[in-house]
Structures are given as structure tokens and as C-alpha cells.
Enzyme design. Structure first.
Site, mmCIF file in Angstrom:
data_model
loop_
_atom_site.group_PDB
_atom_site.id
_atom_site.type_symbol
_atom_site.label_atom_id
_atom_site.label_comp_id
_atom_site.label_asym_id
_atom_site.label_seq_id
_atom_site.Cartn_x
_atom_site.Cartn_y
_atom_site.Cartn_z
ATOM 1 N N GLU A 115 -1.723 9.942 18.021
ATOM 2 C CA GLU A 115 -2.637 11.053 18.608
ATOM 3 C C GLU A 115 -3.893 10.659 19.278
ATOM 4 O OE1 GLU A 115 -2.388 15.121 16.415
ATOM 5 O OE2 GLU A 115 -2.148 13.621 14.809
ATOM 6 N N GLU A 135 4.077 12.974 10.259
ATOM 7 C CA GLU A 135 3.281 13.951 9.383
ATOM 8 C C GLU A 135 4.012 14.567 8.948
ATOM 9 O OE1 GLU A 135 2.223 12.906 12.603
ATOM 10 O OE2 GLU A 135 0.199 13.090 12.849
HETATM 11 C C1 HXC Z 1 -4.613 6.129 3.959
HETATM 12 C C2 HXC Z 1 -3.386 4.133 4.354
HETATM 13 C C3 HXC Z 1 -2.696 4.818 5.482
HETATM 14 C C4 HXC Z 1 -3.045 6.242 5.827
HETATM 15 C C5 HXC Z 1 -1.715 2.984 5.067
HETATM 16 N N1 HXC Z 1 -2.732 3.164 4.168
HETATM 17 N N2 HXC Z 1 -1.704 3.823 5.942
HETATM 18 N N3 HXC Z 1 -4.388 4.837 3.460
HETATM 19 N N4 HXC Z 1 -4.058 6.474 5.012
HETATM 20 N N5 HXC Z 1 -2.821 6.849 6.822
HETATM 21 C C6 HXC Z 1 -2.975 2.089 2.980
HETATM 22 C C7 HXC Z 1 -2.196 2.032 2.082
HETATM 23 O O1 HXC Z 1 -2.132 2.992 1.049
HETATM 24 C C8 HXC Z 1 -2.130 0.685 1.568
HETATM 25 O O2 HXC Z 1 -3.428 0.765 0.454
HETATM 26 C C9 HXC Z 1 -2.690 -0.215 2.480
HETATM 27 O O3 HXC Z 1 -3.023 0.845 3.598
HETATM 28 C C10 HXC Z 1 -1.708 -0.990 3.223
HETATM 29 O O4 HXC Z 1 -0.430 -0.022 3.498
HETATM 30 P P1 HXC Z 1 1.058 -0.408 2.687
HETATM 31 O O5 HXC Z 1 1.604 1.023 2.656
HETATM 32 O O6 HXC Z 1 0.886 -1.078 1.468
HETATM 33 O O7 HXC Z 1 1.761 -1.230 4.015
HETATM 34 P P2 HXC Z 1 3.245 -1.376 4.374
HETATM 35 O O8 HXC Z 1 4.137 -1.297 3.081
HETATM 36 O O9 HXC Z 1 3.371 -2.459 5.415
HETATM 37 O O10 HXC Z 1 3.393 0.287 5.022
HETATM 38 C C11 HXC Z 1 2.772 0.340 6.307
HETATM 39 C C12 HXC Z 1 2.965 1.840 6.535
HETATM 40 C C13 HXC Z 1 2.787 2.741 5.568
HETATM 41 C C14 HXC Z 1 4.384 1.867 7.201
HETATM 42 C C15 HXC Z 1 2.169 1.878 7.784
HETATM 43 O O11 HXC Z 1 1.279 2.290 5.237
HETATM 44 C C16 HXC Z 1 2.712 3.963 6.049
HETATM 45 O O12 HXC Z 1 3.401 4.827 5.893
HETATM 46 N N6 HXC Z 1 1.153 4.704 6.163
HETATM 47 C C17 HXC Z 1 1.190 6.037 6.251
HETATM 48 C C18 HXC Z 1 1.412 6.386 7.756
HETATM 49 C C19 HXC Z 1 1.364 8.086 7.898
HETATM 50 O O13 HXC Z 1 1.994 8.614 7.438
HETATM 51 N N7 HXC Z 1 0.448 8.403 9.082
HETATM 52 C C20 HXC Z 1 0.250 9.698 9.151
HETATM 53 C C21 HXC Z 1 -1.091 10.057 8.186
HETATM 54 S S1 HXC Z 1 -1.442 11.837 8.418
HETATM 55 P P3 HXC Z 1 -3.338 0.094 -0.862
HETATM 56 O O14 HXC Z 1 -4.694 0.517 -1.645
HETATM 57 O O15 HXC Z 1 -1.902 0.457 -1.474
HETATM 58 O O16 HXC Z 1 -3.465 -1.473 -0.513
HETATM 59 C C22 HXC Z 1 -2.105 12.021 9.946
HETATM 60 C C23 HXC Z 1 -2.731 13.427 10.284
HETATM 61 C C24 HXC Z 1 -3.990 13.412 11.116
HETATM 62 O O17 HXC Z 1 -2.439 11.042 10.729
HETATM 63 C C25 HXC Z 1 -4.293 14.795 11.596
HETATM 64 C C26 HXC Z 1 -4.869 15.714 10.507
HETATM 65 C C27 HXC Z 1 -5.539 16.800 11.272
#
Ligand code: HXC
Length: 261
Positions: A115, A135
Site C-alpha cells: 500500500e 490482509e
Molecule cells: C508485526 C511482523 C510482521 C507484521 C513480520 N513480523 N511481519 N510483526 N507485523 N506485519 C515479525 C514476525 O512476527 C517475526 O517476529 C519477525 O517479524 C520475522 O518474521 P517471520 O514471520 O519469522 O519471518 P518469515 O517466516 O520469513 O516470514 C516472513 C513473512 C511473514 C512471510 C513476511 O512474517 C508474514 O507473513 N508477515 C505478515 C505479513 C502480513 O500479513 N502483512 C499484512 C499486515 S496487515 P518474531 O518476534 O517472531 O521474530 C496490514 C494492514 C495495514 O498491513 C493497514 C491497516 C489500516
């Protein structure tokens, strides 16, 4: 003292803003978005900065989205408004920035990361970059302006596919569907993004400003209003010192020097 979640630096006429929370893949929580806005204001106000590059710290991510822990910590409409209103305000400011902006993406640009890219003018991806709007898999939808920006930028059926499935796409596919400009080798990402920014930064900042306003405002106007608006903007351009400098330089077979006047 904790390290700032945002770094800014200057490379010639290009300002570089780095989102710096690599431990959580540069996820955007409220303090980071607020700091982003503060840093953005500094770059916007600095007349010597003629283009802005946004990137993420570390090798794994541009921005992995809104910070899910922060999002989940809120309950009640007031809390949602706090996050959503802030990110909307900041991304709109990015989109309407009078300076040209470029996203330089390595690794994940998911959710709010994609975004944010949609609010930047140009997007250069390193090989291996991964984009997407997951999302829906969290029980959300892209609510940082993404729904509206995406349907204005790529084909509607592709936009809906990305938002309905939450599937991730690779860099080549992102370029193929018009979501990004180019894929470059990983070790060349910043060089390529900075070179592109520097090439644009040589142009007239006044003309770039009026061009961006013409494009941004015109895109949401009816055709007659958009053309009238374009005509008003080009009238300002035609009367500028930079227009005369550009034309004179062509006729005198020399390189123009644009000042923004
Ligand atoms: C908080 C996050 C995060 C996120 C990753 N982390 N993405 N923390 N918010 N969006 C953190 C993980 O919890 C983890 O913390 C560390 O970063 C490393 O990530 P891993 O998951 O261990 O890495 P990996 O297995 O390589 O996977 C990478 C990934 C995955 C595929 C990118 O992290 C993932 O799916 N992240 C979420 C992506 C997502 O859904 N984004 C959309 C969010 S909602 P620890 O402490 O465990 O080491 C959004 C809406 C915004 O964006 C607008 C709202 C109004």
C-alpha cells in the site's frame, strides 16, 4: 536510547528515507508511522532535495505490512480510527508530495508495504522481492488507501484477485501486471533507484511539481475538467524561467540548468 525507526540521509539531490525496524521486517506501528511523517516533512521542506527514495532496512523486507501486534492491541472504534486515520493521512501526504518519489524494494512488501508503494510514484524491485495484499488472510482488507489506489493503477480483475486471495506475487509478476516499474539485480537495487532518482532530480522541480499535480488531480476528474486543469498548469509552466531555460538550452545546443523558478 532506542534506535529511530526511520533514518534519513542525503545523496546529492536525492533524499533517502529508510524504514528501520528490521527485527519485525520493518512493520509499521503507530510510532513508526508518526516518525515516518516527521522525517517525510523534513525531506519535503528541504529545497535541496529534489527526489525521494523510500526503502527498508536489512535484506529481508521493504515493509511486511502494518504491525499486526499493534493492530491487534486495539479494540473499539477509537483505536481503529487512531491507526487507520494516521496511516491514511500519512500515505495521502506521500502520494500528493510535490517531489517525485521512488520505492526501492528488497524482500517482502506486503499489506501496508504494498500500500505504501501504491502511494509512491515509481517502484524498483530487487530480484526476489515479494509483493502482495495478505490482509484478507488476517480477517482484514487493505485499508491504508490500498483498495482505491490499486483499482486506479492496475486492471480491476487483477486487483480483485490480489485482494480476494491474499496471494503473494514475485517481482516479475508485479512488473507484468503494472504494479512496479522494473526488476534489478539485488546488489544493484540502491544504485539503480538512486540513479533513476538523480536523473529525475536534474529536471525542473517546478515542472515536476505541476506535472505531478496535473496527474494526481486529473486522474480523478471528469475529462473536460481534467483538460482544463492541465491547461491551467501548463500555462504556469510555459511562463516559468525553467521553460525558457529548457528551450534556450536546446536552441543553444547545451545542457539546461533548472532552478525551479
Ligand atoms: C508485526 C511482523 C510482521 C507484521 C513480520 N513480523 N511481519 N510483526 N507485523 N506485519 C515479525 C514476525 O512476527 C517475526 O517476529 C519477525 O517479524 C520475522 O518474521 P517471520 O514471520 O519469522 O519471518 P518469515 O517466516 O520469513 O516470514 C516472513 C513473512 C511473514 C512471510 C513476511 O512474517 C508474514 O507473513 N508477515 C505478515 C505479513 C502480513 O500479513 N502483512 C499484512 C499486515 S496487515 P518474531 O518476534 O517472531 O521474530 C496490514 C494492514 C495495514 O498491513 C493497514 C491497516 C489500516
Amino acid at each position: 536510547m532506542a534506535e529511530s525507526p526511520i533514518r534519513i540521509e542525503r545523496k546529492g539531490a536525492v533524499g533517502v528515507l529508510t524504514i528501520n525496524r528490521p527485527k519485525v521486517l520493518n512493520a509499521l506501528d503507530v510510532p513508526t508511522i508518526k516518525e515516518f511523517a516527521r522525517a517525510w516533512g523534513l525531506l519535503e521542506d528541504d529545497a535541496a532535495v529534489r527526489a525521494i527514495v523510500v526503502t527498508g532496512a536489512g535484506e529481508r523486507a521493504f515493509v511486511a505490512g502494518g504491525d499486526i501486534a499493534d493492530l491487534n492491541s486495539r479494540r473499539g472504534i477509537a483505536h481503529w480510527q487512531e491507526f487507520a486515520e494516521l496511516i491514511h493521512r500519512v500515505f495521502r501526504r506521500v502520494e500528493l508530495c510535490d517531489k517525485p518519489t521512488i520505492g526501492a524494494v528488497q524482500g517482502y512488501a506486503l499489506g501496508g508495504g504494498t500500500e505504501l508503494l501504491l502511494a509512491l510514484d515509481l517502484r524498483i524491485l530487487a530480484e526476489g522481492a515479494v509483493l502482495g495484499l495478505p490482509e484478507i488472510t488476517l480477517g482484514l482488507f487493505p485499508g491504508a488507501g490500498g483498495t482505491q489506489r490499486l483499482i486506479r493503477q492496475i486492471a480491476l480483475c487483477k486487483a480483485k484477485e490480489l485482494m480476494f486471495t491474499g496471494d503473494r506475487i514475485d517481482a516479475q509478476r508485479a512488473v507484468a501486471i503494472g504494479l512496479a516499474n522494473a526488476v534489478v539485480p539485488k546488489d544493484k537495487l540502491m544504485d539503480e533507484a538512486l540513479a533513476l532518482a538523480a536523473r529525475i532530480a536534474e529536471k525542473s522541480p517546478l515542472v515536476l511539481k505541476l506535472l505531478k499535480r496535473t496527474l494526481n488531480a486529473g486522474a480523478d476528474m471528469a475529462m473536460d475538467a481534467a483538460l482544463a486543469h492541465e491547461q491551467a498548469m501548463i500555462s504556469l509552466v510555459l511562463d516559468s524561467e525553467d521553460a525558457h531555460e529548457g528551450c534556450a538550452a536546446f536552441l543553444e545546443k547545451r545542457k539546461p540548468v533548472f532552478t525551479g523558478r
